[in-house]
Design a protein around this motif. Structure first.
Motif, short mmCIF file in Angstrom:
data_model
loop_
_atom_site.label_atom_id
_atom_site.label_comp_id
_atom_site.label_asym_id
_atom_site.label_seq_id
_atom_site.Cartn_x
_atom_site.Cartn_y
_atom_site.Cartn_z
N LYS A 195 0.43 -0.83 -0.28
CA LYS A 195 0.47 0.22 0.42
C LYS A 195 0.83 1.19 0.08
O LYS A 195 0.05 2.64 0.06
N SER A 196 1.87 1.67 -0.28
CA SER A 196 3.13 2.23 -0.17
C SER A 196 4.10 2.13 -0.70
O SER A 196 4.85 1.39 -0.71
N VAL A 197 4.75 3.18 -0.46
CA VAL A 197 6.35 4.19 -1.13
C VAL A 197 6.85 4.80 -0.17
O VAL A 197 6.62 5.76 0.11
N THR A 198 8.15 4.35 -0.14
CA THR A 198 9.35 5.54 0.10
C THR A 198 10.11 5.49 -0.19
O THR A 198 11.22 5.13 -0.85
N LEU A 199 10.34 7.23 -0.17
CA LEU A 199 11.27 7.73 -1.08
C LEU A 199 12.17 8.53 -0.20
O LEU A 199 12.25 8.74 0.73
N ILE A 200 13.59 7.69 -0.22
CA ILE A 200 14.62 7.55 0.91
C ILE A 200 15.91 8.43 -0.39
O ILE A 200 16.30 7.35 -1.18
N SER A 201 16.27 9.05 0.11
CA SER A 201 17.72 10.02 -0.15
C SER A 201 18.72 10.97 0.13
O SER A 201 17.99 11.89 0.90
N SER A 202 19.82 11.27 0.36
CA SER A 202 20.88 12.20 0.33
C SER A 202 20.18 13.83 0.48
O SER A 202 19.30 13.55 -1.11
N THR A 203 20.20 14.71 0.79
CA THR A 203 20.09 16.37 0.42
C THR A 203 21.13 16.66 -0.26
O THR A 203 20.02 17.38 -0.73
N VAL A 242 16.33 19.18 6.40
CA VAL A 242 15.47 19.53 4.96
C VAL A 242 14.64 20.76 4.67
O VAL A 242 13.85 21.46 5.95
N ILE A 243 15.82 21.77 3.96
CA ILE A 243 14.45 23.10 3.59
C ILE A 243 13.35 22.14 3.16
O ILE A 243 12.79 21.98 2.00
N ASN A 244 12.08 22.91 3.43
CA ASN A 244 10.52 22.74 2.93
C ASN A 244 10.73 21.25 2.15
O ASN A 244 11.01 20.86 1.03
N PRO A 245 10.23 20.49 3.45
CA PRO A 245 10.07 19.44 3.04
C PRO A 245 8.66 19.00 1.91
O PRO A 245 7.82 19.92 1.95
N ASN A 246 8.63 18.27 0.82
CA ASN A 246 8.05 18.48 0.08
C ASN A 246 8.19 16.88 -1.01
O ASN A 246 8.75 16.28 -1.55
N VAL A 247 6.65 16.41 -2.03
CA VAL A 247 6.52 15.71 -2.86
C VAL A 247 5.94 16.06 -3.61
O VAL A 247 4.89 16.79 -3.78
N GLY A 289 19.49 20.67 -1.51
CA GLY A 289 20.90 20.70 -0.70
C GLY A 289 20.06 20.50 0.95
O GLY A 289 19.00 19.97 1.06
N SER A 290 20.40 21.00 1.88
CA SER A 290 19.79 21.25 3.63
C SER A 290 20.22 22.01 4.45
O SER A 290 20.98 23.35 3.99
N TYR A 291 20.32 22.37 5.55
CA TYR A 291 19.66 23.13 6.37
C TYR A 291 21.66 23.50 6.72
O TYR A 291 21.85 22.94 7.01
N MET A 292 21.95 25.03 6.72
CA MET A 292 23.14 25.87 6.76
C MET A 292 24.13 23.83 6.47
O MET A 292 25.20 23.81 6.99
N ASN A 293 24.11 22.98 5.79
CA ASN A 293 24.75 22.68 4.55
C ASN A 293 25.39 21.18 6.04
O ASN A 293 26.04 20.94 5.97
N LEU A 294 24.18 20.74 6.98
CA LEU A 294 24.43 19.96 7.72
C LEU A 294 23.81 18.57 6.81
O LEU A 294 23.43 18.49 6.20
N PRO A 295 24.15 17.58 7.41
CA PRO A 295 23.96 16.45 6.48
C PRO A 295 22.81 16.55 6.81
O PRO A 295 22.00 16.75 7.74
N GLY A 296 22.17 15.97 5.63
CA GLY A 296 20.48 15.93 4.65
C GLY A 296 19.96 14.57 5.08
O GLY A 296 20.70 14.04 3.60
N GLU A 297 18.52 14.30 4.87
CA GLU A 297 18.73 13.15 4.71
C GLU A 297 16.84 13.48 3.98
O GLU A 297 16.14 13.72 5.32
N MET A 298 16.37 12.75 2.74
CA MET A 298 14.46 12.79 2.17
C MET A 298 14.25 11.67 2.83
O MET A 298 15.31 10.35 2.94
#
Length: 791
Positions: free
Chosen positions: A62-70, A119-124, A181-190
């Motif tokens: 019933k679902s799909v998950t998207l995973i990625s570095s920013t 993540v700056i402004n999480p969006n799909v 990209g990510s907030y203040m270039n900190l490690p980020g993941e979507m």
């Protein structure tokens, strides 16, 4: 103290973003009103998600998950090597379908939850692909894509109206998100999980195309009505074919005015018109027809009606600052947008991000800066608002000065759609462009000269600014003598489509302002020469129309009179009016005044073609303009051979007014669509010419362009988030929803010449754009000037 004033105080008077008010949003209304007839899951045992792009996907039944570095240390496959106008790629899940017929379905519904980090402004983002009679996405890759800016990371249900989308053979759904990209270039993941994806039939579908008002609704101006201007509202004539309406005091609930619903027939259909223009008493009111009623609006002077929109526009502009940390949105940004110049490095961060992406345009910032100072000049009695407008204007002025190089060279633009790491020398740096454009130099000189004129004599930087405009004027003049009316052939520059007549209008306007600042005759003499040349580009004899009248006063692109001046995205119609205003201030001339009157008459003429709605028609067109290769390619970007055939089809759906001549309510356009900048620029012209000729009707028309944007349109939607009612999510993919954000504007579908405003919020039509906010402020300034005359 009302709620908005409390929010202003808590924001430090726009030193932090104003909070979002979703209570009056389109999406909230959509959920509350829905009436689902049937629903069907899209995902079943025959469907399997396919991973594309960056990162990875995980699936269940019933679902799909998207995973990625920013961010990544390389550009995505197929991206330009210099990283111009790209992010780091996208993580995507694609669901192929078997050309399913969704004609009976009206909406998609899905649940989204997120576990994102920095993540700056999480969006799909979701794209529907159709392979039927009409292909989606379209040839310009605009139609069928929607960005969902998440309202927090917890699971929520989102709805997307597809009732106006071609869907007779749906071949796939693409769900993705950009590595940005990510907030203040900190490690980020979507990390986004999409589940319970269903297609439904909702009987309460929204109107998205055409001139008809929504069923059982009264279309009105959410921003209210000026005391001495016309006051009308619109409804479907077949639903309220006869009867009366009531104007009701919102505080006492007493009927204060009752009128008959007038049936009006125009080129756009048959409507019921509610006219209460004769009521001039200030206050809060609502309209009622039978069981239908409006939300509350105000009647009063422009200074009161527009105050909240000024603050909210200012909020949007502030939140688009580049190079400045914005609380809750982003940290200091784009410190690595640098360019080499004469064995030195020049930084290009500052000013304001251009739009929903993060691109940067000097001209855009300069024009917004001008608007901030314009409206500030009319707000001196409200010291707090006046000082805050000046402060934001100075942020833009600083950018104008820091991008100024030697002998007319300027840093002009950069294609940035990502949050960079702020470290100079790494792979994600963007290189801005440098040009020496006489047109840009004249325009910016005029803008700064106008700002100087508005400043108090004791303003700290006034002497330095005056020295700068004198130097810049000479650099512009030297460049003009060398290259004439040509300028840099780079279509990403915002002045790329500039015509000879607009060039002359800008030079005349700038020279007139320089004369007023210096009283040096050299400027006055140049002004006269250029203005006389400009008038050769104006229609002075007139065109005989099919109804027997004669129309003149409009401008062509040059003195050959082959192609009329049009705007279809960038819009600077107001520069013709500004030239008239400043030139006539410097030198009274009977012929020039007559030409100004002709232009004012043309502006009145254009306002008739969208009745009973207040939107300005885009202008008059010749049927053979597409044959002029040079001007066609300057006006229309990112098009192929199909555009010339499409031009002819679009024209045929306009209004024929003479043999070979048409009025287009919306511009002839292709990839770049949305007309808010166009109608606001024309509204600015109407305001200037209305003041010059003491024409209250033109002032009314200027005011009505604002009404169109805030509710008085066929969809009953405000296009300013947080102002009025029924405002929808927009394409603000980089920074998220912002109070006061304004989009490029209502578009058309295909070759049609009627409004089209789907919930889908792709660029360009629903992309937020600081230029529109600047033009909004500029039109408000004209209304306030007229209101303050004689004070």
């Amino acid at each position: 103290m009302d709620q908005f004033k409390k929010e202003l105080i808590r924001s430090g008077f726009i030193h932090k973003p104003l909070p979002l008010n979703r209570m009056n949003s389109f999406e909230k209304n959509q959920k509350e009103k829905e009436c689902i007839v049937f629903s069907r899951p899209i995902i079943n045992e025959y469907h399997a998600w396919i991973h594309e792009g960056r990162g990875r996907i995980e699936t269940t039944e019933k679902s799909v998950t998207l995973i990625s570095s920013t961010r990544y240390s390389s550009w995505a496959e197929g991206a330009p090597e210099d990283g111009d106008y790209v992010n780091f790629g996208e993580v995507c899940a694609y669901l192929p379908l078997q050309n399913e017929d969704w004609t009976d379905f009206t909406q998609l519904k899905l649940d989204i939850s997120a576990i994102c980090k920095n993540v700056i402004n999480p969006n799909v983002i979701l794209t529907v692909e159709n392979d039927g009679v009409i292909k989606i996405p379209d040839v310009y890759n605009r139609e069928g894509t929607h960005v969902i800016n998440l309202e927090g990371q917890e699971k929520q249900t989102y709805v997307l109206d597809i009732s106006n989308l071609p869907r007779d053979a749906v071949k796939g759904i693409r769900i993705f998100s950009g590595a940005n990209g990510s907030y203040m270039n900190l490690p980020g993941e979507m990390n986004y999980t999409v589940e319970n994806l269903v297609v439904e039939k909702n009987e309460q579908r929204s109107s998205a195309k055409g001139w008809r008002a929504p069923k059982k609704e009264i279309v009105f101006s959410h921003i209210g009505y000026g005391t001495n201007y016309s006051k009308t509202a619109i409804l479907n004539a077949d639903e309220f074919s006869e009867g009366t309406f009531q104007l009701i005091n919102a505080e006492t609930n007493q009927v204060v005015f009752e009128g008959k619903i007038i049936q009006v027939a125009t080129e756009n259909g048959v409507f019921g018109l509610l006219d209460f223009s004769e009521w001039k008493k200030e206050g809060s009111y609502y309209l009622r027809v039978a069981e239908s009623k409006t939300e509350v609006f105000k009647i009063g002077p422009s200074a009161k009606l527009k105050e909240s929109s000024i603050w909210k526009s200012l909020n949007f502009i502030f939140c688009e600052r580049c190079g400045c940390p914005i609380h809750g949105i982003h940290g200091t940004c784009h410190e690595d947008i640098i360019v080499s110049y004469k064995e030195s490095l020049v930084s290009f961060n500052g000013g304001w991000h251009d739009a929903g992406d993060l691109s940067q345009q000097l001209i855009q910032t300069a024009e917004v800066t001008s608007s901030l100072f314009e409206v500030a000049e009319e707000q001196k009695t409200d010291e707090l608002l006046y000082l805050r407008l000046l402060e934001e204007g100075e942020w833009g002025l600083d950018f104008i000065l820091k991008t100024r190089l030697d002998n007319g060279d300027r840093v002009t633009s950069a294609g940035i759609t990502r949050w960079t790491d702020n470290r100079i020398g790494t792979m994600d740096d963007a290189t801005p462009r440098i040009h020496n454009s006489p047109y840009d130099n004249f325009l910016i000189t005029g803008i700064v000269a106008k700002i100087i004129r508005s400043l108090p004599a004791t303003y700290a930087m006034r002497p330095q600014l005056l020295q700068i405009v004198k130097e810049d004027y000479q650099n512009a003049l030297a460049g003009y003598k060398k290259t004439g009316y040509t300028h840099e052939p780079v279509f990403w520059e915002h002045t790329y489509s500039t015509s000879k007549s607009l060039f002359l209008a800008t030079m005349s306007w700038t020279a007139a302002l320089m004369y007023q600042l210096t009283q040096e005759d050299i400027y006055k003499n140049q002004m006269k020469d250029w203005f006389d040349a400009l008038l050769l580009c104006q229609e002075s004899e007139g065109i005989l129309l099919l109804n027997g009248t004669n129309i003149k006063g409009m401008f062509y692109r040059d003195e050959t009179h082959k192609v009329f001046q049009h705007f279809n995205h960038q819009a600077r119609e107001h520069l013709y009016a500004q030239a008239f205003e400043e030139v006539l201030t410097v030198s009274e001339n009977e012929d020039w005044q007559k030409r100004a009157n002709d232009y004012a008459d043309y502006l009145e003429f254009l306002a008739e073609f969208t009745d009973p709605y207040p939107m300005y028609a885009s202008g008059i067109y010749k049927e053979d303009e597409w044959t002029d290769e040079e001007s066609f390619n300057k006006q229309h970007l990112l098009v192929g051979d199909e555009a010339k055939e499409s031009y002819q089809k679009q024209l045929q759906l306009g209004i024929k007014i003479a043999e070979g001549f048409y009025i287009k309510r919306f511009p002839v356009w292709f990839s770049f669509r949305g007309n808010n900048a166009i109608l606001l620029s024309m509204g600015k012209s109407a305001g200037i010419m209305g003041r010059l000729t003491e024409n209250i009707h033109l002032m009314d028309i200027a005011d009505q362009q604002l009404q169109w944007i805030v509710g008085k349109n066929p969809f009953g939607q405000s296009m300013i988030y947080g102002e009025g009612y029924n405002y929808a999510q927009q394409y603000s993919v980089s920074s998220g929803e912002i109070t006061g954000e304004m989009p490029v504007g209502i578009q058309t579908f295909g070759e049609e010449d009627e409004p089209y405003w789907p919930q889908f919020n792709n660029a360009t039509y629903k992309e937020v754009w600081v230029g529109v906010a600047g033009k909004w402020l500029s039109v408000v300034a004209e209304l306030l000037k007229f209101e303050h005359r004689g004070d």
